[in-house]
Design an enzyme around this catalytic site. Structure first.
Site, mmCIF file in Angstrom:
data_model
loop_
_atom_site.group_PDB
_atom_site.id
_atom_site.type_symbol
_atom_site.label_atom_id
_atom_site.label_comp_id
_atom_site.label_asym_id
_atom_site.label_seq_id
_atom_site.Cartn_x
_atom_site.Cartn_y
_atom_site.Cartn_z
ATOM 1 N N TYR A 6 3.431 1.923 -2.405
ATOM 2 C CA TYR A 6 2.318 0.985 -2.246
ATOM 3 C C TYR A 6 2.656 -0.117 -1.235
ATOM 4 O O TYR A 6 1.869 -0.421 -0.350
ATOM 5 C CB TYR A 6 1.969 0.373 -3.610
ATOM 6 C CG TYR A 6 0.622 -0.315 -3.654
ATOM 7 C CD1 TYR A 6 -0.521 0.375 -4.046
ATOM 8 C CD2 TYR A 6 0.488 -1.655 -3.300
ATOM 9 C CE1 TYR A 6 -1.750 -0.244 -4.083
ATOM 10 C CE2 TYR A 6 -0.742 -2.285 -3.324
ATOM 11 C CZ TYR A 6 -1.861 -1.580 -3.730
ATOM 12 O OH TYR A 6 -3.079 -2.195 -3.753
ATOM 13 N N PRO B 120 -9.116 6.076 0.887
ATOM 14 C CA PRO B 120 -8.754 4.660 0.948
ATOM 15 C C PRO B 120 -7.985 4.117 -0.254
ATOM 16 O O PRO B 120 -7.453 3.005 -0.175
ATOM 17 C CB PRO B 120 -10.118 3.963 1.062
ATOM 18 C CG PRO B 120 -11.092 4.924 0.477
ATOM 19 C CD PRO B 120 -10.559 6.292 0.755
ATOM 20 N N LYS C 209 -3.948 2.557 2.920
ATOM 21 C CA LYS C 209 -2.911 2.906 3.907
ATOM 22 C C LYS C 209 -3.407 3.015 5.355
ATOM 23 O O LYS C 209 -2.598 3.013 6.293
ATOM 24 C CB LYS C 209 -2.263 4.249 3.527
ATOM 25 C CG LYS C 209 -1.385 4.167 2.314
ATOM 26 C CD LYS C 209 -0.096 3.435 2.615
ATOM 27 C CE LYS C 209 0.669 3.104 1.370
ATOM 28 N NZ LYS C 209 1.293 1.802 1.389
ATOM 29 N N HIS D 158 0.440 -10.880 -2.317
ATOM 30 C CA HIS D 158 0.367 -10.358 -3.689
ATOM 31 C C HIS D 158 1.691 -9.717 -4.069
ATOM 32 O O HIS D 158 2.149 -8.799 -3.403
ATOM 33 C CB HIS D 158 -0.754 -9.329 -3.810
ATOM 34 C CG HIS D 158 -2.120 -9.941 -3.765
ATOM 35 N ND1 HIS D 158 -3.249 -9.253 -4.098
ATOM 36 C CD2 HIS D 158 -2.534 -11.188 -3.431
ATOM 37 C CE1 HIS D 158 -4.302 -10.040 -3.974
ATOM 38 N NE2 HIS D 158 -3.900 -11.213 -3.551
ATOM 39 N N TYR E 148 -7.092 -1.781 -9.836
ATOM 40 C CA TYR E 148 -7.584 -0.400 -9.684
ATOM 41 C C TYR E 148 -7.886 0.082 -11.096
ATOM 42 O O TYR E 148 -7.012 -0.002 -11.973
ATOM 43 C CB TYR E 148 -6.506 0.517 -9.093
ATOM 44 C CG TYR E 148 -6.171 0.245 -7.646
ATOM 45 C CD1 TYR E 148 -5.381 -0.842 -7.277
ATOM 46 C CD2 TYR E 148 -6.619 1.095 -6.636
ATOM 47 C CE1 TYR E 148 -5.061 -1.089 -5.948
ATOM 48 C CE2 TYR E 148 -6.298 0.859 -5.299
ATOM 49 C CZ TYR E 148 -5.520 -0.235 -4.970
ATOM 50 O OH TYR E 148 -5.204 -0.465 -3.656
HETATM 51 C C1 DHB Z 1 -8.834 -2.867 -0.090
HETATM 52 C C2 DHB Z 1 -9.207 -1.575 0.187
HETATM 53 C C3 DHB Z 1 -8.503 -0.527 -0.345
HETATM 54 O O1 DHB Z 1 -8.854 0.740 -0.082
HETATM 55 C C4 DHB Z 1 -7.418 -0.750 -1.174
HETATM 56 O O2 DHB Z 1 -6.759 0.298 -1.702
HETATM 57 C C5 DHB Z 1 -7.038 -2.043 -1.450
HETATM 58 C C6 DHB Z 1 -7.746 -3.105 -0.910
HETATM 59 C C7 DHB Z 1 -9.603 -3.995 0.488
HETATM 60 O O3 DHB Z 1 -10.565 -3.752 1.203
HETATM 61 O O4 DHB Z 1 -9.257 -5.154 0.215
#
Ligand code: DHB
Length: 390
Positions: free
Chosen positions: A384, A292, A296, A72, A201
């Site tokens: 990121y 999450p 990370k 990505h 997001y």
């Molecule tokens: C996923 C989980 C995340 O917490 C995140 O920020 C991005 C992707 C995932 O499970 O694909």
């Protein structure tokens, strides 16, 4: 049993450490409480920084990753139905992220370890850790029908937040920092084609939603829920209805399908200030938990063990302990950066204060600034995709 480095836990940290040590000619044994089937079936996040992908490839554990993972080059961010795209390639001189489930990474790491003859004892529980303040620490372990002792030079506790490693550090040998968030994530795995090429997001007045994916036919979603919420309150219809509203922007269509998994995970930030005591070193979730948002967790675990392996290598080849001594400080720089970034992403996209309050206005102002500022976007993008050197 005797080995140079005894590793507790066959998660991303423990398995990667074993491969790094094996490559350096250092002996190790992994003991893992759960079965191989169990650890290979656990649903976890799926966002890999470039650093992580490079390390897995370097260790020869990236064959399937190269073939099956998605690259990505940007990410979509929404606030109340306004969506912007952060262009990683443009803002970070060509860096990007990779989407590949942690479950798949685990399968490949386990297989690579076993193919190289690294011993992993599954269904073996570490019950006590002794003598970490001596040159010969020990781990007592038990299996279904056997109790034994593992003697070693060093212990690497890669055994997760609830593991015995951190609990065995003497009282007073570290301080804790903790932030528990007033919301949790409902995670969903669905047999539905992704509705976007890249992650979304999204802040919505109803709460946060994240759209991720695992393949061309499987999507992964997360929905902000209350800490007291229960899975039984979330029928499939309610999940899809909520995702449709929370991810909505003009022209966006959500693809739905069979929901294969649902789970609720609380969110916390947790840190300690010393990742080492005597001859025991903590790595991964044993030492730190990030919320999450930003994906990370696994990336930090791999960054920790890269430091740790190079410190062990320095010790065994040159008989120098300086890198072992600085392990904690070396890791903490990156971990604190990830803590801040994960907290920032969490605060920016979750529903917290009601509309119209001071806190809400600040949240909205951050997003409005992101829309117009290349500097702010660059800061988000470089965190990121993962900072290279820190
Ligand atoms: C996923 C989980 C995340 O917490 C995140 O920020 C991005 C992707 C995932 O499970 O694909």
């Amino acid at each position: 049993m005797k080995t140079q480095v005894a590793i507790i836990g066959a998660g991303p940290a423990g398995l990667t450490l074993a491969l790094l040590l094996h490559r350096a000619g250092i002996s190790c044994i992994i003991i893992e409480h759960r079965s191989r089937e169990y650890i290979e079936a656990r649903s976890r996040a799926g966002l890999l920084e470039q650093n992580t992908v490079d390390l897995l490839n370097e260790l020869g554990a990236g064959t399937r990753l190269k073939k099956e993972a998605q690259t990505h080059k940007g990410v979509n961010l929404s606030f109340e139905e306004t969506r912007i795209r952060i262009d990683f390639e443009l803002l970070t001189a060509g860096r990007h992220i990779t989407i590949f489930g942690q479950r798949e990474v685990i399968k490949d790491l386990v297989k690579t370890c076993l193919d190289r003859g690294i011993e992993i004892y599954f269904e073996t529980e570490a019950t006590q850790i002794d003598k970490i303040d001596t040159l010969s620490p020990e781990i007592e372990y038990k299996t279904e029908d056997f109790n034994g002792k593992l003697h070693c030079d060093f212990i690497a506790a890669c055994d997760g937040f609830h593991g015995i490693g951190r609990r065995s550090m003497p009282a007073g040998s570290y301080s804790e920092y903790q932030n528990v968030y007033p919301f949790s994530w409902l995670g969903i795995l669905a047999a539905a084609a992704p509705s976007s090429h890249e992650l979304i997001y999204s802040y919505h007045t109803e709460g946060f939603a994240l759209h991720s994916m695992r393949s061309d036919t499987v999507s992964r979603f997360y929905i902000q829920v209350d800490n007291q919420d229960k899975l039984e309150h979330w029928s499939d219809d309610r999940v899809w209805g909520s995702l449709k509203r929370r991810l909505h922007t003009e022209g966006f269509t959500l693809h739905t399908g069979d929901i294969m998994e649902k789970s609720i995970t609380p969110m916390r930030s947790y840190m300690i200030d010393h990742l080492q005591f005597g001859r025991m070193f903590l790595a991964g979730d044993a030492a730190h938990i990030v919320p999450p948002t930003g994906g990370k967790g696994m990336n930090l675990a791999l960054a920790d063990v890269r430091w740790l392996a190079s410190a062990f290598e320095e010790y065994y080849t040159n008989n120098k302990e300086n890198k072992l001594q600085s392990y904690s400080a070396d890791c903490l720089r990156r971990i604190w950066r990830a803590q801040d970034f994960s907290h920032f992403m969490t605060e920016l996209f979750h529903k917290q204060a009601p509309k119209g309050t001071f806190a809400y206005q600040l949240q909205k102002s951050k997003f409005d600034y992101l829309k117009i500022s290349t500097a702010y976007q660059t800061s988000l993008a470089e965190n990121y995709v993962g900072l290279k050197y820190i």
